[in-house]
Motif scaffolding. Structure first.
Motif, mmCIF file in Angstrom:
data_model
loop_
_atom_site.group_PDB
_atom_site.id
_atom_site.type_symbol
_atom_site.label_atom_id
_atom_site.label_comp_id
_atom_site.label_asym_id
_atom_site.label_seq_id
_atom_site.Cartn_x
_atom_site.Cartn_y
_atom_site.Cartn_z
ATOM 1 N N TRP A 135 -26.768 -15.655 -54.006
ATOM 2 C CA TRP A 135 -25.792 -16.346 -54.850
ATOM 3 C C TRP A 135 -26.216 -17.783 -55.073
ATOM 4 C CZ3 TRP A 135 -24.891 -14.631 -49.872
ATOM 5 C CH2 TRP A 135 -24.693 -15.620 -48.896
ATOM 6 N N TYR A 136 -25.544 -18.424 -56.014
ATOM 7 C CA TYR A 136 -25.838 -19.812 -56.312
ATOM 8 C C TYR A 136 -25.101 -20.710 -55.341
ATOM 9 C CZ TYR A 136 -28.753 -22.420 -59.296
ATOM 10 O OH TYR A 136 -29.826 -23.135 -59.748
ATOM 11 N N GLN A 137 -25.844 -21.612 -54.727
ATOM 12 C CA GLN A 137 -25.250 -22.544 -53.775
ATOM 13 C C GLN A 137 -25.343 -23.930 -54.400
ATOM 14 O OE1 GLN A 137 -24.113 -21.881 -50.407
ATOM 15 N NE2 GLN A 137 -23.381 -23.986 -50.624
ATOM 16 N N PRO A 138 -24.228 -24.468 -54.922
ATOM 17 C CA PRO A 138 -24.313 -25.794 -55.550
ATOM 18 C C PRO A 138 -24.856 -26.819 -54.545
ATOM 19 C CG PRO A 138 -22.164 -24.783 -55.937
ATOM 20 C CD PRO A 138 -22.863 -23.943 -54.923
ATOM 21 N N LEU A 139 -25.566 -27.796 -54.971
ATOM 22 C CA LEU A 139 -25.763 -28.096 -56.346
ATOM 23 C C LEU A 139 -26.873 -27.264 -57.011
ATOM 24 C CD1 LEU A 139 -25.673 -31.967 -55.984
ATOM 25 C CD2 LEU A 139 -23.765 -30.429 -56.427
ATOM 26 N N ASN A 140 -27.957 -26.985 -56.295
ATOM 27 C CA ASN A 140 -29.124 -26.467 -57.013
ATOM 28 C C ASN A 140 -29.948 -25.462 -56.201
ATOM 29 O OD1 ASN A 140 -29.720 -28.809 -55.429
ATOM 30 N ND2 ASN A 140 -31.736 -28.883 -56.350
ATOM 31 N N ASP A 141 -29.310 -24.686 -55.355
ATOM 32 C CA ASP A 141 -30.040 -23.707 -54.545
ATOM 33 C C ASP A 141 -29.616 -22.273 -54.859
ATOM 34 O OD1 ASP A 141 -31.298 -25.749 -53.236
ATOM 35 O OD2 ASP A 141 -30.101 -25.602 -51.403
ATOM 36 N N ILE A 142 -30.578 -21.342 -54.704
ATOM 37 C CA ILE A 142 -30.255 -19.914 -54.622
ATOM 38 C C ILE A 142 -30.393 -19.551 -53.148
ATOM 39 C CG2 ILE A 142 -30.952 -17.567 -55.257
ATOM 40 C CD1 ILE A 142 -32.125 -18.766 -57.846
ATOM 41 N N THR A 143 -29.368 -18.912 -52.617
ATOM 42 C CA THR A 143 -29.357 -18.669 -51.184
ATOM 43 C C THR A 143 -28.873 -17.258 -50.883
ATOM 44 O OG1 THR A 143 -28.776 -19.764 -49.106
ATOM 45 C CG2 THR A 143 -27.001 -19.448 -50.692
ATOM 46 N N SER A 144 -29.123 -16.814 -49.653
ATOM 47 C CA SER A 144 -28.590 -15.543 -49.183
ATOM 48 C C SER A 144 -28.038 -15.795 -47.788
ATOM 49 C CB SER A 144 -29.692 -14.481 -49.134
ATOM 50 O OG SER A 144 -30.572 -14.755 -48.064
ATOM 51 N N ALA A 145 -27.477 -14.749 -47.184
ATOM 52 C CA ALA A 145 -26.910 -14.929 -45.852
ATOM 53 C C ALA A 145 -27.970 -15.440 -44.880
ATOM 54 C CB ALA A 145 -26.318 -13.612 -45.354
ATOM 55 N N GLY A 146 -29.232 -15.046 -45.114
ATOM 56 C CA GLY A 146 -30.312 -15.451 -44.225
ATOM 57 C C GLY A 146 -30.763 -16.888 -44.389
ATOM 58 N N GLY A 147 -30.465 -17.496 -45.519
ATOM 59 C CA GLY A 147 -30.889 -18.872 -45.746
ATOM 60 C C GLY A 147 -31.301 -19.088 -47.187
ATOM 61 N N LYS A 148 -31.854 -20.265 -47.434
ATOM 62 C CA LYS A 148 -32.212 -20.653 -48.794
ATOM 63 C C LYS A 148 -33.401 -19.841 -49.302
ATOM 64 C CE LYS A 148 -33.982 -24.707 -51.252
ATOM 65 N NZ LYS A 148 -33.957 -26.171 -51.367
ATOM 66 N N TYR B 75 -25.982 -36.444 -61.093
ATOM 67 C CA TYR B 75 -25.624 -35.176 -60.454
ATOM 68 C C TYR B 75 -26.077 -35.255 -59.005
ATOM 69 C CZ TYR B 75 -25.192 -30.069 -59.929
ATOM 70 O OH TYR B 75 -24.849 -28.798 -59.536
ATOM 71 N N GLY B 76 -25.122 -35.140 -58.082
ATOM 72 C CA GLY B 76 -25.449 -35.296 -56.668
ATOM 73 C C GLY B 76 -25.608 -36.743 -56.269
ATOM 74 N N LEU B 77 -25.085 -37.628 -57.090
ATOM 75 C CA LEU B 77 -25.277 -39.069 -56.903
ATOM 76 C C LEU B 77 -24.091 -39.806 -57.503
ATOM 77 C CD1 LEU B 77 -27.386 -41.414 -56.276
ATOM 78 C CD2 LEU B 77 -28.011 -41.263 -58.682
ATOM 79 N N SER B 78 -23.712 -40.939 -56.904
ATOM 80 C CA SER B 78 -22.693 -41.791 -57.505
ATOM 81 C C SER B 78 -23.020 -43.239 -57.173
ATOM 82 C CB SER B 78 -21.305 -41.439 -56.944
ATOM 83 O OG SER B 78 -21.232 -41.795 -55.566
#
Lengths: 258, 95
Positions: A135-148, B75-78
Motif C-alpha cells: 500500500w501507499y505510505q504517505p508521504l512517498n513510500d510503497i510499503t508492505s507489512a514486512g517493511g518499505k 511537501y513534507g516541509l514547512s
C-alpha cells in the motif's frame, strides 16, 4: 486545464540497455521537458543501471548524506537528481527503477499526497498479482507489512510532472550503510535503529527473478492504462548525453547543496 | 553549527550555519523534503541569512514566509519546521 484520465493519453514505454547514472538523471530532465512541451506523448521509462550509484535528492546536502571516500572505495558513482526526497543506494541487479513523465493534467486538483498515490496505483496492483499486499505510505513510500518496498519522488517542470520510483529488489545493507550517512533524527519516528531493517526487498517476497517482476509491472500498466513500445529519439538521447556530461557529472551540480 | 528536525508526518530538515556579529551567516537548509520550484531553496537560505542569533521560532518562520514567492509549494516541509531546525542548530540541540 481539465483533469485528464490515464486512458486519455497515448502511453509510451521506453525500456532499453543499461545506462550510466548521470545519463539517467539527464534522461529524466529531457523527457519531462519533452512531455511538458507536447513533443512526446506521456511516457513510462524503465531504467536499467550500468553501474552502482548513490542518487541523492535535489535538496540533500552532499557531505551530510554521503561518505564520498567509501563511495569511491566501492566504485559507486554519486549523482544528484532533479527531484526532492532521500538518498537511494543502487546496485544494478538490486533495484527496479522507473519514471513516469505525464502532463500535469493527470494530477490536476489532487493534493501532493493523492498525486503520489495516484501515480503508483498500477504498481500496487502489479504487486498484488504477485501475492504482495502493498500500500501507499504517505508521504512517498510503497510499503508492505514486512517493511518499505519503494520510495517515490515527483518534480514539476513546465506542463509536466516527473514521478520516479526506486524499488528494492535486493539489498546489500552493509555496503549501503557504509556509503550513506543515516542520522539518528531520520530514524527517530521509524521505531528501529537500523535503516536496513526498514527495507523489505521484492526478491525475498516474490521468489521471482527481477526481470519477471518488471515484466509483470509492464503488463499491468499496459492492461490498466494502455502502453505502446517506444524508443528514445536520437535528438532526445543526444540532448541527454550532453546534459549528463555538462551538468549531471559536474561537481558544481553534485555539490549544489554542499 | 548543525541542527536537524524531523517534521511529524513530514521529512527531515537539516540546517548548517554560522553566527557572525550576532547574526546567522552561511545558512544552508537541506533535507529529503519536496519543494517547487527548486529555486525556492535559495530564497529560504537568503531569508535566514542575517537574522539575529536570538530570533525565536515564530520570528524565523515569519522571515522564511516573507522571503518566499506565493507559488512556492512545500511537501513534507514547512517554514515552522525549518525554523525549529535553525533553533536546534543555534541551541546545539541535535537530538
Amino acid at each position: 486545464m481539465m483533469r485528464s484520465e490515464w486512458r486519455d493519453h497515448d502511453w509510451q514505454l521506453i525500456h532499453t540497455l543499461p545506462q550510466s547514472p548521470s545519463l539517467h538523471m539527464a534522461l529524466d530532465d529531457v523527457l519531462v521537458h519533452e512531455v511538458g512541451a507536447g513533443h512526446r506523448p506521456p511516457t513510462l521509462r524503465i531504467w536499467e543501471w550500468a553501474s552502482s550509484a548513490v542518487v541523492i535528492g535535489r535538496f540533500q546536502s552532499l557531505r551530510n548524506e554521503v561518505d564520498m571516500e567509501a563511495a569511491q572505495r566501492h566504485g559507486i558513482e554519486v549523482v544528484r537528481r532533479i527531484s526532492g526526497g532521500g538518498a537511494m543506494f543502487i546496485e544494478p541487479g538490486n533495484t527496479i527503477t522507473y519514471s513516469i513523465c505525464a502532463p500535469l493534467s493527470l494530477i490536476k486538483g489532487l493534493s501532493f499526497q493523492q498525486a503520489y498515490a495516484c501515480m503508483d496505483e498500477w504498481v500496487i496492483e502489479a504487486l498484488a498479482t504477485l501475492g504482495i499486499k502493498a500500500w501507499y505510505q504517505p508521504l512517498n513510500d510503497i510499503t508492505s507489512a514486512g517493511g518499505k518496498i519503494a520510495g517515490a519522488a515527483q518534480a514539476h517542470r513546465g506542463g509536466a510532472v516527473l514521478h520516479h520510483v526506486t524499488m528494492a529488489y535486493d539489498i546489500d545493507a552493509v555496503k549501503m550503510l557504509d556509503v550513506l550517512r543515516i542520522g539518528r533524527e531520520k530514524l527517530s519516528d521509524k521505531g528501529t535503529t537500523s535503516a536496513a531493517k526498514r527495507v523489505d526487498p521484492l526478491r525475498s517476497q516474490t521468489g521471482l527473478p527481477r526481470e519477471a517482476v518488471i515484466e509483470r509491472m509492464i503488463a499491468t500498466f499496459r492492461q490498466r492504462h494502455g502502453l505502446a513500445d517506444d524508443v528514445l529519439r536520437a535528438g532526445e538521447l543526444a540532448r541527454a548525453e550532453a546534459l549528463a556530461r555538462e551538468r549531471f557529472s559536474s561537481q558544481a551540480w553534485l555539490a549544489d547543496v554542499a | 553549527m548543525h541542527g536537524e528536525y524531523k517534521m511529524p508526518g513530514g521529512k527531515l530538515v537539516v540546517v548548517d550555519l554560522q553566527v557572525r556579529d550576532d547574526r546567522l551567516a552561511d545558512v544552508q537548509v537541506s533535507g529529503d523534503f519536496f519543494l517547487e520550484p527548486d529555486s525556492a531553496l535559495v530564497a529560504i537560505n537568503r531569508a535566514l541569512e542575517g537574522q539575529p542569533w536570538n530570533a525565536g521560532e515564530t520570528e524565523l518562520a515569519a522571515a522564511i514566509e516573507h522571503g518566499l514567492a506565493h507559488d512556492v509549494m512545500m511537501y513534507g516541509l514547512s517554514a515552522q519546521a525549518i525554523a525549529i531546525a535553525v533553533r536546534r542548530a543555534l541551541d546545539g540541540d541535535t537530538a
